[in-house]
Write an enzyme that holds these catalytic residues in place. Sequence first.
Site, PDB file in Angstrom:
ATOM      1  N   ARG A 275       1.074  -1.482  -0.044  1.00 15.48           N
ATOM      2  CA  ARG A 275      -0.106  -0.176   0.017  1.00 15.48           C
ATOM      3  C   ARG A 275       0.751   1.626  -0.088  1.00 15.48           C
ATOM      4  O   ARG A 275       1.268   2.062   0.807  1.00 15.48           O
ATOM      5  CB  ARG A 275      -0.897   0.018   1.603  1.00 15.48           C
ATOM      6  CG  ARG A 275      -2.061   1.096   0.765  1.00 15.48           C
ATOM      7  CD  ARG A 275      -2.380   1.280   2.997  1.00 15.48           C
ATOM      8  NE  ARG A 275      -1.916   1.778   3.262  1.00 15.48           N
ATOM      9  CZ  ARG A 275      -1.676   1.598   4.866  1.00 15.48           C
ATOM     10  NH1 ARG A 275      -2.460   0.486   5.323  1.00 15.48           N
ATOM     11  NH2 ARG A 275      -0.744   2.548   5.173  1.00 15.48           N
ATOM     12  N   HIS A 279      -3.947   4.336   4.227  1.00 10.34           N
ATOM     13  CA  HIS A 279      -4.812   3.093   4.117  1.00 10.34           C
ATOM     14  C   HIS A 279      -6.551   3.985   3.734  1.00 10.34           C
ATOM     15  O   HIS A 279      -7.210   3.944   3.116  1.00 10.34           O
ATOM     16  CB  HIS A 279      -5.432   3.000   5.702  1.00 10.34           C
ATOM     17  CG  HIS A 279      -6.647   2.101   6.349  1.00 10.34           C
ATOM     18  ND1 HIS A 279      -6.653   0.529   5.807  1.00 10.34           N
ATOM     19  CD2 HIS A 279      -7.373   2.650   6.956  1.00 10.34           C
ATOM     20  CE1 HIS A 279      -7.878   0.195   6.090  1.00 10.34           C
ATOM     21  NE2 HIS A 279      -8.712   0.979   6.446  1.00 10.34           N
ATOM     22  N   TYR A 288       4.054   6.035  11.303  1.00 12.49           N
ATOM     23  CA  TYR A 288       4.224   4.543  11.854  1.00 12.49           C
ATOM     24  C   TYR A 288       5.202   3.257  10.283  1.00 12.49           C
ATOM     25  O   TYR A 288       5.363   2.556  11.062  1.00 12.49           O
ATOM     26  CB  TYR A 288       2.821   3.760  11.971  1.00 12.49           C
ATOM     27  CG  TYR A 288       1.463   4.108  10.642  1.00 12.49           C
ATOM     28  CD1 TYR A 288       1.896   2.408   9.700  1.00 12.49           C
ATOM     29  CD2 TYR A 288       1.046   4.770  10.861  1.00 12.49           C
ATOM     30  CE1 TYR A 288       0.873   2.899   8.431  1.00 12.49           C
ATOM     31  CE2 TYR A 288       0.354   4.355   9.437  1.00 12.49           C
ATOM     32  CZ  TYR A 288      -0.067   3.344   8.407  1.00 12.49           C
ATOM     33  OH  TYR A 288      -0.985   3.375   7.869  1.00 12.49           O
TER      34      TYR A 288
END
Length: 389
Positions: A275, A279, A288
């Site tokens: 990805r 998100h 993160y």
Amino acid sequence: MSTDEAGQSGAGSRNGARSTQGAGQNLVQLITPAGERISHPEFDFWVRDVTDEQLCSLYEDLTVIRRIDVEATALQRQGELALWPPLLGQEAAQVGSARALREDDFIFSSYRENGVAYCRGVDLTDLVRVWRGNASSGWDPATVNMATPQIIIGAQTLHATGYAMGIQNDGSDSVAVTYFGDGATSEGDVNEAMVFAASYQVPVVFFCTNNHWAISEPVRLQSHIQLADRATGFGIPSLRVDGNDVLAVMAATRVALDRARRGGGPTFIEAVSYRMGPHTTADDPTRYRDPNELEDWAAKDPITRVASLLDRKGLLTEELEQRVKDKADAVAKEMRSGCITMPDPEPLDVFKHVYSTPHSWLDRQQDHYARYLASFGDPAGAASQEGAR
């Protein structure tokens, strides 16, 4: 390019299906990140029909879908959409699998399979309708054989398994296909769906896009084994494929579809991708995620590798590049126009499409709400009351 073209009986299909089971599977790959076409003794069979013209068409699909994603992200940043779930970097997994399906196969997806929806012919405005907040659903599933996106993580796998049980009872050779991410494999719904699918040997393909991040949780925290190996515990054969390789994904999907059509039951496909974006547009992955990881995966970009393959074959002409760019721009323009000119829903539209047949309980609620609106001089409420009389 459906499985009908490659779904012939013979050792190629059966042996390929068997040899992909077991622990510690290697990635099936047919195009390297550098764009080199490599031979695979089992999976070349399943894409032997893909011509140079079709390869160019796949390149167009990949490019157009990325353009849709970039445009929708821009629309959200400009306040035209409330939210958008980017698919940047996962185009090959969606195009390769979607273009392997027959028209009568039915898809149950998560909220990120906008590329699959494009390949199924979903109207461009319908892609963004729900994200603009103008509808509770995007399109009519019956017109494209694709259910509207499921927001509840993993719930669509149960829907697909149930639909596949119906296919089995009808005696049809169509297949149900369900898409979900690596994070969904930790959900009970997915595991329950695989139990039922294995028990009844129904024609369903579990297509898991392992994009390495379930929002902010890395896949290595969720599973200490390959996700494809989890399926073997349910008695479901599995395949592990390079999700950034459009040809390898198509080959793997055709293997799974062929097995299902022959009565061989479910298959689990783990498409290993990444990805590249957040998100959703409400997420900040820099909090993160290691930027070096992003850089490593950028070198495996699914569009670049197909472009490199086309270049090696002498097919990446200026004419092709311009045609693909023009198509991508036209699609983005159409989607943007449809989004910003979309009429606002009427207050009483919330009662539409709740039930497939008239329902007195819902009718009573609608009447009460219309009277409430009419008390404020709302013309929609007044009109509804007039119509009821």
